[in-house]
Design a protein around this motif. Sequence first.
Motif, short mmCIF file in Angstrom:
data_model
loop_
_atom_site.label_atom_id
_atom_site.label_comp_id
_atom_site.label_asym_id
_atom_site.label_seq_id
_atom_site.Cartn_x
_atom_site.Cartn_y
_atom_site.Cartn_z
N CYS A 251 -13.96 -25.42 13.01
CA CYS A 251 -14.57 -26.35 12.02
C CYS A 251 -14.22 -27.85 12.40
N ALA A 252 -14.98 -28.88 12.17
CA ALA A 252 -14.46 -30.05 12.58
C ALA A 252 -13.28 -30.57 11.54
N ASP A 253 -13.48 -30.24 10.45
CA ASP A 253 -12.69 -30.68 9.30
C ASP A 253 -12.78 -29.43 8.31
N CYS A 254 -11.80 -28.80 8.11
CA CYS A 254 -11.88 -28.11 7.12
C CYS A 254 -10.53 -27.48 6.38
N ALA A 255 -10.63 -26.58 5.65
CA ALA A 255 -9.11 -26.07 4.86
C ALA A 255 -9.07 -24.73 5.26
N HIS A 256 -9.88 -23.99 6.18
CA HIS A 256 -9.35 -22.87 6.91
C HIS A 256 -8.00 -22.74 7.37
N PRO A 257 -6.99 -22.11 6.90
CA PRO A 257 -5.81 -21.98 7.30
C PRO A 257 -5.54 -21.75 8.90
N SER A 258 -6.46 -20.91 9.38
CA SER A 258 -6.59 -20.47 10.80
C SER A 258 -6.79 -21.50 11.77
N CYS A 259 -7.70 -22.67 11.32
CA CYS A 259 -8.05 -23.54 12.28
C CYS A 259 -7.06 -24.70 12.88
N ARG A 260 -5.93 -24.74 11.78
CA ARG A 260 -4.84 -25.69 12.20
C ARG A 260 -4.13 -25.04 13.35
N TYR A 261 -3.96 -23.71 13.84
CA TYR A 261 -3.45 -23.33 14.80
C TYR A 261 -4.28 -23.19 16.54
N ARG A 262 -5.44 -23.47 16.20
CA ARG A 262 -6.20 -23.68 17.28
C ARG A 262 -5.86 -24.77 18.32
N ALA A 263 -5.88 -24.46 19.61
CA ALA A 263 -5.63 -25.72 20.45
C ALA A 263 -6.80 -26.72 20.37
N PRO A 264 -6.35 -28.02 20.32
CA PRO A 264 -7.43 -29.09 20.10
C PRO A 264 -8.19 -29.53 21.53
N GLY A 265 -9.30 -29.83 21.44
CA GLY A 265 -10.16 -30.59 22.33
C GLY A 265 -9.31 -31.86 22.67
N ARG A 266 -9.89 -32.49 23.89
CA ARG A 266 -9.06 -33.61 24.25
C ARG A 266 -9.68 -34.96 23.61
N THR A 267 -10.33 -34.85 22.73
CA THR A 267 -11.07 -36.03 22.12
C THR A 267 -9.91 -36.92 21.35
N LEU A 268 -10.03 -38.18 21.09
CA LEU A 268 -9.15 -38.76 20.11
C LEU A 268 -9.06 -38.23 18.71
N PRO A 269 -10.35 -38.13 18.11
CA PRO A 269 -10.22 -37.50 16.79
C PRO A 269 -9.88 -35.85 16.56
#
Length: 280
Positions: free
Chosen positions: A100-118
């Motif tokens: 998700c681009a911006d969400c409350a899923h606990p698991s999303c926070r553990y993904r490696a990010p893309g290299r965009t600034l946002p």
Amino acid sequence: MSIPCPVTGCGRPTRGATICGACAADLARALASVPWLDRQLDLVLARQTRIGSRGPRPAETPLPYAPHATEAREVLRSTLAAWVDELLPVLPRRDPGPVCADCAHPSCRYRAPGRTLPGMAWWFQARVDHLVRHPEAEELRDEIMAAVWAAQRVVDRPADRRYVGQCGADLDGSDCEADLYARPNAATVTCPACDTRWDVRWRRERLLAAAEDTLATAADLARALTGLGHEVTPEMIRGYAHRGQLVPHGRDARGRPLYRLGDVADAVAAAAARRAERSA
């Protein structure tokens, strides 16, 4: 006993973390501003605020739009990317969940990010509670805050001024490197660092001469020449090319024709001369 915060000028109690809560909140606010800064830097880069540089340049490089903005963005991007690479192996990880681009899923926070600034900023924001306990939290905070502040200074520069080059005044054997910005109709500009006064028209002609071999699209050249005091539109440039007054020099990655800045400036001057003759 709580250890004082090591951030310069702070000294508040850290309460078991590496840096204090106030410094962590400053970092969180700086990270939250990154998506907005990313959009504002796009606007600065879209305005032709600076053109030309010292020394020889390849003839087929894009116009050096707002290198202060380009540099600020690259410093911010490389700073965030370097710390992502540093922290990925050591921060807690879980199996990835929904993307998700911006969400409350606990698991999303553990993904490696893309290299965009946002994307990288959001990744850090989701980990501030871990970051403040990292042994290098002080260094991380200082570097990210400095990069954000540098971008903020670029964005906050008055939009109604145009770049007219580095000062270059002789200061006891060394050149003044302060950037000069002049209002669109100003006849002179005074260096904010050494108080040297310069003729704006002469400086714009100098920038134009330095960049005359630059190849760029009609849209980019229109912004560049408008920034240098010549009212030009992309449609005018395409019209010159259609009438055989301009010859393209290759194409960019998207297949758009590239024109030489000096050739476009000559075509604009010739058109102005013809209009003057007709009205005489």
